[in-house]
Design a protein around this motif. Structure first.
Motif, short mmCIF file in Angstrom:
data_model
loop_
_atom_site.label_atom_id
_atom_site.label_comp_id
_atom_site.label_asym_id
_atom_site.label_seq_id
_atom_site.Cartn_x
_atom_site.Cartn_y
_atom_site.Cartn_z
N LYS A 1 0.84 -1.21 0.00
CA LYS A 1 0.00 0.00 0.00
C LYS A 1 0.87 1.25 0.00
N GLU A 2 1.90 1.25 0.84
CA GLU A 2 2.80 2.40 0.89
C GLU A 2 3.53 2.59 -0.43
N LEU A 3 3.95 1.48 -1.02
CA LEU A 3 4.64 1.53 -2.31
C LEU A 3 3.72 2.10 -3.38
N ASN A 4 2.48 1.64 -3.43
CA ASN A 4 1.52 2.15 -4.42
C ASN A 4 1.24 3.63 -4.20
N LYS A 5 1.18 4.05 -2.92
CA LYS A 5 0.95 5.46 -2.61
C LYS A 5 2.13 6.30 -3.11
N GLU A 6 3.36 5.83 -2.86
CA GLU A 6 4.55 6.54 -3.32
C GLU A 6 4.60 6.60 -4.85
N LYS A 7 4.23 5.50 -5.50
CA LYS A 7 4.21 5.48 -6.96
C LYS A 7 3.21 6.51 -7.50
N ALA A 8 2.05 6.59 -6.87
CA ALA A 8 1.04 7.55 -7.31
C ALA A 8 1.55 8.98 -7.14
N GLN A 9 2.20 9.25 -6.01
CA GLN A 9 2.77 10.58 -5.81
C GLN A 9 3.83 10.88 -6.86
N TRP A 10 4.66 9.91 -7.17
CA TRP A 10 5.70 10.10 -8.17
C TRP A 10 5.09 10.39 -9.54
N LYS A 11 4.06 9.63 -9.88
CA LYS A 11 3.42 9.84 -11.18
C LYS A 11 2.79 11.23 -11.25
N ALA A 12 2.18 11.67 -10.14
CA ALA A 12 1.58 13.01 -10.11
C ALA A 12 2.65 14.08 -10.29
N LEU A 13 3.77 13.92 -9.59
CA LEU A 13 4.86 14.89 -9.73
C LEU A 13 5.43 14.90 -11.15
N LYS A 14 5.57 13.72 -11.73
CA LYS A 14 6.08 13.62 -13.09
C LYS A 14 5.12 14.28 -14.07
N GLU A 15 3.83 14.06 -13.88
CA GLU A 15 2.83 14.66 -14.77
C GLU A 15 2.84 16.18 -14.64
N GLU A 16 2.97 16.67 -13.40
CA GLU A 16 3.04 18.11 -13.17
C GLU A 16 4.28 18.69 -13.84
N TYR A 17 5.40 17.99 -13.73
CA TYR A 17 6.64 18.44 -14.35
C TYR A 17 6.50 18.51 -15.86
N LEU A 18 5.92 17.47 -16.45
CA LEU A 18 5.75 17.44 -17.90
C LEU A 18 4.82 18.55 -18.37
N GLU A 19 3.80 18.87 -17.59
CA GLU A 19 2.90 19.98 -17.94
C GLU A 19 3.65 21.31 -17.93
N GLU A 20 4.51 21.50 -16.93
CA GLU A 20 5.29 22.73 -16.85
C GLU A 20 6.28 22.82 -18.01
N VAL A 21 6.89 21.71 -18.36
CA VAL A 21 7.81 21.69 -19.50
C VAL A 21 7.07 22.05 -20.77
N GLU A 22 5.87 21.51 -20.92
CA GLU A 22 5.07 21.81 -22.11
C GLU A 22 4.72 23.30 -22.17
N LYS A 23 4.37 23.89 -21.02
CA LYS A 23 4.06 25.33 -20.98
C LYS A 23 5.28 26.14 -21.39
N ILE A 24 6.45 25.74 -20.89
CA ILE A 24 7.68 26.46 -21.23
C ILE A 24 7.98 26.32 -22.71
N GLU A 25 7.80 25.12 -23.26
CA GLU A 25 8.07 24.91 -24.69
C GLU A 25 7.13 25.74 -25.56
N VAL A 26 5.92 25.98 -25.09
CA VAL A 26 4.98 26.81 -25.85
C VAL A 26 5.35 28.28 -25.70
N THR A 27 5.79 28.67 -24.50
CA THR A 27 6.08 30.07 -24.22
C THR A 27 7.36 30.56 -24.90
N ILE A 28 8.36 29.72 -25.01
CA ILE A 28 9.66 30.14 -25.57
C ILE A 28 9.52 30.67 -26.99
N PRO A 29 8.84 29.97 -27.91
CA PRO A 29 8.73 30.54 -29.26
C PRO A 29 7.98 31.88 -29.28
N LEU A 30 6.99 32.04 -28.40
CA LEU A 30 6.28 33.33 -28.34
C LEU A 30 7.22 34.44 -27.88
#
Length: 131
Positions: free
Chosen positions: A91-120
């Motif tokens: 259960k603890e492992l699954n909880k940690e995996k879920a937190q990691w996936k959420a952080l990774k998804e948040e990171y990827l969203e921020e990277v995508e925002k930056i990639e869109v903003t740089i050309p502008l």
């Protein structure tokens, strides 16, 4: 290129082995004073030392495990309690995996925002530079 270097290194090692074995073949049969060359003796000593080090580490692990089992309170080692511990860990492992996936998804969203903003921003800088 790296495959060529690997092939050359492999060939050198083979030649060293051949040279080492030729030492034994060139030994005079009737000379009791004959000794192995220092290079061969050093190689054997180094190999022996590394193997002894590995064996010593393995013996220490076995000693640690035996000490643990000898001093462990095995009365609490019931199947149900072990299964509960395993379930808790999963259960603890699954909880940690879920937190990691959420952080990774948040990171990827921020990277995508930056990639869109740089050309502008680059476009606006070019407009300012032209003006």
């Amino acid at each position: 290129r790296s495959s060529d270097l690997m092939a050359v290194e492999s060939a050198r090692r083979l030649l060293d082995k051949i040279n080492a074995t030729s030492v034994f073949k060139s030994r005079p049969e009737d000379d009791p004073e004959w000794e192995l060359p220092a290079q061969v003796l050093v190689g054997c000593a180094m190999t022996k030392q590394s193997k002894q080090k590995i064996h010593c580490q393995q013996i220490n692990v076995v000693k640690y495990l035996l000490d643990f089992v000898a001093h462990a309170d095995t009365t609490r080692w019931e199947e149900d309690s072990c299964q509960e511990a395993i379930d808790t860990i999963h259960k603890e492992l699954n909880k940690e995996k879920a937190q990691w996936k959420a952080l990774k998804e948040e990171y990827l969203e921020e990277v995508e925002k930056i990639e869109v903003t740089i050309p502008l921003l680059v476009g606006k800088l070019e407009q300012i530079g032209r003006a």
